[in-house]
Design a protein around this motif. Structure first.
Motif, PDB file in Angstrom:
ATOM      1  N   ALA A  38       0.825  -1.210   0.000  1.00  0.00           N
ATOM      2  CA  ALA A  38       0.000   0.000   0.000  1.00  0.00           C
ATOM      3  C   ALA A  38       0.857   1.257   0.000  1.00  0.00           C
ATOM      4  CB  ALA A  38      -0.937   0.002   1.213  1.00  0.00           C
ATOM      5  N   SER A  39       2.151   1.076   0.168  1.00  0.00           N
ATOM      6  CA  SER A  39       3.122   2.173   0.140  1.00  0.00           C
ATOM      7  C   SER A  39       4.459   1.555  -0.262  1.00  0.00           C
ATOM      8  CB  SER A  39       3.244   2.820   1.525  1.00  0.00           C
ATOM      9  OG  SER A  39       3.779   1.888   2.464  1.00  0.00           O
ATOM     10  N   ILE A  40       5.475   2.373  -0.428  1.00  0.00           N
ATOM     11  CA  ILE A  40       6.790   1.811  -0.740  1.00  0.00           C
ATOM     12  C   ILE A  40       7.284   0.945   0.416  1.00  0.00           C
ATOM     13  CG2 ILE A  40       9.219   2.349  -1.184  1.00  0.00           C
ATOM     14  CD1 ILE A  40       7.371   2.710  -3.618  1.00  0.00           C
ATOM     15  N   GLN A  41       7.120   1.431   1.655  1.00  0.00           N
ATOM     16  CA  GLN A  41       7.588   0.648   2.793  1.00  0.00           C
ATOM     17  C   GLN A  41       6.807  -0.649   2.939  1.00  0.00           C
ATOM     18  OE1 GLN A  41      10.365   1.175   4.828  1.00  0.00           O
ATOM     19  NE2 GLN A  41       9.818  -0.942   5.286  1.00  0.00           N
ATOM     20  N   SER A  42       5.483  -0.596   2.802  1.00  0.00           N
ATOM     21  CA  SER A  42       4.709  -1.824   2.959  1.00  0.00           C
ATOM     22  C   SER A  42       4.975  -2.793   1.807  1.00  0.00           C
ATOM     23  CB  SER A  42       3.213  -1.530   3.089  1.00  0.00           C
ATOM     24  OG  SER A  42       2.663  -1.082   1.873  1.00  0.00           O
ATOM     25  N   THR A  43       5.334  -2.272   0.644  1.00  0.00           N
ATOM     26  CA  THR A  43       5.744  -3.148  -0.452  1.00  0.00           C
ATOM     27  C   THR A  43       7.050  -3.854  -0.101  1.00  0.00           C
ATOM     28  OG1 THR A  43       4.586  -1.882  -2.173  1.00  0.00           O
ATOM     29  CG2 THR A  43       6.469  -3.200  -2.873  1.00  0.00           C
ATOM     30  N   LYS A  44       7.987  -3.141   0.507  1.00  0.00           N
ATOM     31  CA  LYS A  44       9.230  -3.775   0.961  1.00  0.00           C
ATOM     32  C   LYS A  44       8.934  -4.849   2.005  1.00  0.00           C
ATOM     33  CE  LYS A  44      12.200   0.246   0.112  1.00  0.00           C
ATOM     34  NZ  LYS A  44      13.013   1.339   0.727  1.00  0.00           N
ATOM     35  N   ASN A  45       8.027  -4.545   2.928  1.00  0.00           N
ATOM     36  CA  ASN A  45       7.646  -5.521   3.943  1.00  0.00           C
ATOM     37  C   ASN A  45       6.996  -6.752   3.309  1.00  0.00           C
ATOM     38  OD1 ASN A  45       8.474  -3.571   5.774  1.00  0.00           O
ATOM     39  ND2 ASN A  45       6.405  -2.911   6.294  1.00  0.00           N
ATOM     40  N   THR A  46       6.186  -6.508   2.288  1.00  0.00           N
ATOM     41  CA  THR A  46       5.522  -7.599   1.574  1.00  0.00           C
ATOM     42  C   THR A  46       6.540  -8.522   0.921  1.00  0.00           C
ATOM     43  OG1 THR A  46       3.475  -6.375   1.185  1.00  0.00           O
ATOM     44  CG2 THR A  46       3.997  -8.121  -0.384  1.00  0.00           C
ATOM     45  N   LEU A  47       7.559  -7.942   0.306  1.00  0.00           N
ATOM     46  CA  LEU A  47       8.598  -8.744  -0.340  1.00  0.00           C
ATOM     47  C   LEU A  47       9.291  -9.641   0.675  1.00  0.00           C
ATOM     48  CD1 LEU A  47      10.109  -5.968  -2.639  1.00  0.00           C
ATOM     49  CD2 LEU A  47       8.685  -7.886  -3.363  1.00  0.00           C
ATOM     50  N   GLN A  48       9.481  -9.129   1.881  1.00  0.00           N
ATOM     51  CA  GLN A  48      10.108  -9.911   2.940  1.00  0.00           C
ATOM     52  C   GLN A  48       9.209 -11.065   3.379  1.00  0.00           C
ATOM     53  OE1 GLN A  48      13.277  -9.462   3.953  1.00  0.00           O
ATOM     54  NE2 GLN A  48      12.990 -11.365   5.081  1.00  0.00           N
ATOM     55  N   LEU A  49       7.918 -10.777   3.554  1.00  0.00           N
ATOM     56  CA  LEU A  49       6.978 -11.819   3.991  1.00  0.00           C
ATOM     57  C   LEU A  49       6.878 -12.949   2.972  1.00  0.00           C
ATOM     58  CD1 LEU A  49       4.015  -9.771   5.521  1.00  0.00           C
ATOM     59  CD2 LEU A  49       5.575 -11.290   6.751  1.00  0.00           C
ATOM     60  N   MET A  50       6.863 -12.608   1.694  1.00  0.00           N
ATOM     61  CA  MET A  50       6.687 -13.660   0.695  1.00  0.00           C
ATOM     62  C   MET A  50       7.934 -14.520   0.570  1.00  0.00           C
ATOM     63  SD  MET A  50       6.766 -11.656  -2.957  1.00  0.00           S
ATOM     64  CE  MET A  50       8.345 -11.439  -3.802  1.00  0.00           C
ATOM     65  N   LYS A  51       9.090 -13.972   0.976  1.00  0.00           N
ATOM     66  CA  LYS A  51      10.312 -14.784   0.993  1.00  0.00           C
ATOM     67  C   LYS A  51      10.352 -15.689   2.220  1.00  0.00           C
ATOM     68  CE  LYS A  51      13.008 -11.396  -1.605  1.00  0.00           C
ATOM     69  NZ  LYS A  51      13.989 -10.276  -1.517  1.00  0.00           N
ATOM     70  N   GLN A  52       9.731 -15.232   3.289  1.00  0.00           N
ATOM     71  CA  GLN A  52       9.782 -15.959   4.560  1.00  0.00           C
ATOM     72  C   GLN A  52       8.781 -17.111   4.631  1.00  0.00           C
ATOM     73  OE1 GLN A  52       9.514 -13.269   7.871  1.00  0.00           O
ATOM     74  NE2 GLN A  52       9.695 -14.888   9.412  1.00  0.00           N
ATOM     75  N   TYR A  53       7.620 -16.941   3.963  1.00  0.00           N
ATOM     76  CA  TYR A  53       6.547 -17.937   4.067  1.00  0.00           C
ATOM     77  C   TYR A  53       6.188 -18.473   2.678  1.00  0.00           C
ATOM     78  CZ  TYR A  53       6.102 -15.855   8.689  1.00  0.00           C
ATOM     79  OH  TYR A  53       6.370 -15.393   9.953  1.00  0.00           O
ATOM     80  N   PRO A  54       6.292 -19.781   2.482  1.00  0.00           N
ATOM     81  CA  PRO A  54       6.039 -20.364   1.155  1.00  0.00           C
ATOM     82  C   PRO A  54       4.638 -20.090   0.617  1.00  0.00           C
ATOM     83  CG  PRO A  54       7.072 -21.968   2.619  1.00  0.00           C
ATOM     84  CD  PRO A  54       6.716 -20.784   3.466  1.00  0.00           C
ATOM     85  N   PHE A  55       3.653 -19.941   1.491  1.00  0.00           N
ATOM     86  CA  PHE A  55       2.256 -19.787   1.069  1.00  0.00           C
ATOM     87  C   PHE A  55       1.844 -18.322   0.918  1.00  0.00           C
ATOM     88  CE2 PHE A  55       2.696 -20.189   5.619  1.00  0.00           C
ATOM     89  CZ  PHE A  55       1.993 -19.103   6.106  1.00  0.00           C
ATOM     90  N   VAL A  56       2.774 -17.391   1.137  1.00  0.00           N
ATOM     91  CA  VAL A  56       2.477 -15.966   0.987  1.00  0.00           C
ATOM     92  C   VAL A  56       3.030 -15.463  -0.347  1.00  0.00           C
ATOM     93  CG1 VAL A  56       2.861 -13.630   1.875  1.00  0.00           C
ATOM     94  CG2 VAL A  56       2.421 -15.528   3.467  1.00  0.00           C
ATOM     95  N   TYR A  57       2.140 -14.891  -1.148  1.00  0.00           N
ATOM     96  CA  TYR A  57       2.522 -14.235  -2.396  1.00  0.00           C
ATOM     97  C   TYR A  57       2.453 -12.730  -2.170  1.00  0.00           C
ATOM     98  CZ  TYR A  57       1.831 -18.879  -4.321  1.00  0.00           C
ATOM     99  OH  TYR A  57       1.913 -20.228  -4.565  1.00  0.00           O
ATOM    100  N   GLY A  58       2.928 -11.950  -3.143  1.00  0.00           N
ATOM    101  CA  GLY A  58       2.973 -10.513  -2.936  1.00  0.00           C
ATOM    102  C   GLY A  58       2.425  -9.710  -4.102  1.00  0.00           C
ATOM    103  N   ALA A  59       1.881  -8.534  -3.768  1.00  0.00           N
ATOM    104  CA  ALA A  59       1.526  -7.531  -4.769  1.00  0.00           C
ATOM    105  C   ALA A  59       2.305  -6.279  -4.442  1.00  0.00           C
ATOM    106  CB  ALA A  59       0.024  -7.246  -4.747  1.00  0.00           C
ATOM    107  N   VAL A  60       2.837  -5.621  -5.461  1.00  0.00           N
ATOM    108  CA  VAL A  60       3.657  -4.426  -5.249  1.00  0.00           C
ATOM    109  C   VAL A  60       2.965  -3.222  -5.853  1.00  0.00           C
ATOM    110  CG1 VAL A  60       5.773  -5.807  -5.172  1.00  0.00           C
ATOM    111  CG2 VAL A  60       5.066  -4.792  -7.344  1.00  0.00           C
ATOM    112  N   GLY A  61       2.871  -2.147  -5.076  1.00  0.00           N
ATOM    113  CA  GLY A  61       2.201  -0.958  -5.570  1.00  0.00           C
ATOM    114  C   GLY A  61       1.965   0.042  -4.460  1.00  0.00           C
TER     115      GLY A  61
END
Length: 258
Positions: A38-61
């Motif tokens: 939802a922001s640049i920072q939350s997109t960075k956080n999302t990228l981290q979560l999807m690397k940490q958990y196999p079942f988590v995917y990410g959207a960037v924007g």
């Protein structure tokens, strides 16, 4: 198994028990989650979560109310990270006039830029539209967004507006609001729309369904939404889960073995 197409597990509301909660989802019948920037920072956080958990995917924007932070350099960065393997969409993007910040013209400019990014990198979009029905639809038609595809997140408009987006090939994201007593308009939309264009979402930690309204939301509450859809559509809950799971995987273009 349930597919939650829109969550914000990077939110500070999950700081105390994020890992424990995420690791409990499978036992709660949740197969996969898309964490949405939802922001640049939350997109960075999302990228981290999807690397940490196999079942988590990410959207960037970048959410419309956060577009004041955007510039060409950050758009280049979004393009770069959109190529990561588990990034499945550009979002959430769109227009939000409820808060009216930044000014509408700024929101519109970056909405179009992010739509163009999605077209360029060949990813679907997650559309956020609040109190901006006409402008959102006008821009999406002008930009031929139907060629890009994606979902209208937390759909909140009329049956007539739903028809417009369904005709463009978009999916509609349905979550906890469907269980609210005052959700007459949304219930009419769900009755009207075909089940094969509906995807489940939480928008957690927000918009908890009844009977958890007012409390922190999570993917574990999605069975309440499944039950509401089942009742409105007159189909078994198992069918709602199976069809919406397939819809989500098709929308996000996930191969059967991913």
């Amino acid at each position: 198994m349930i597919f939650d197409t829109h969550a914000h597990y990077d939110d500070e509301a999950f700081n105390k028990d994020r890992d424990e909660l995420l690791r409990s989802l499978a036992d709660g019948g949740v197969e996969a989650v898309v964490n949405v920037g939802a922001s640049i920072q939350s997109t960075k956080n999302t990228l981290q979560l999807m690397k940490q958990y196999p079942f988590v995917y990410g959207a960037v924007g970048v959410h419309p109310n956060e577009t004041g932070e955007l510039n060409d350099h950050l758009m280049d960065w979004l393009k770069h990270v959109s190529g990561e393997k588990k990034v499945v969409a550009i979002g959430e993007i769109g227009l939000d006039y409820y808060w009216n910040e930044p000014e509408p013209e700024v929101q519109k400019y970056w909405f179009v830029r992010q739509l163009n990014l999605a077209r360029e990198v060949k990813l679907p979009v997650i559309i956020h539209s609040r109190d901006a029905a006409k402008d959102t639809l006008d821009i999406m038609k002008a930009e031929r967004a139907g060629e890009i595809g994606g979902v209208i997140h937390c759909f909140s408009y009329s049956v007539e507006m739903a028809r417009e987006y369904l005709n463009m090939g978009f999916y509609l994201g349905i979550g906890g609001v469907l269980t609210f007593n005052n959700a007459k308009k949304l219930k009419e939309v769900v009755e009207y729309m075909p089940l094969d264009r509906l995807v489940l979402e939480t928008d957690c930690p927000y918009l908890s369904p009844v009977p958890y309204r007012g409390k922190r939301n999570s993917s574990l509450n999605l069975p309440c939404v499944v039950a509401a859809v089942s009742e409105l559509k007159g189909v078994p809950e198992e069918e709602v889960i199976a069809v919406t799971r397939e819809n989500a995987r098709r929308m996000y273009r996930l191969d059967a073995n991913v």
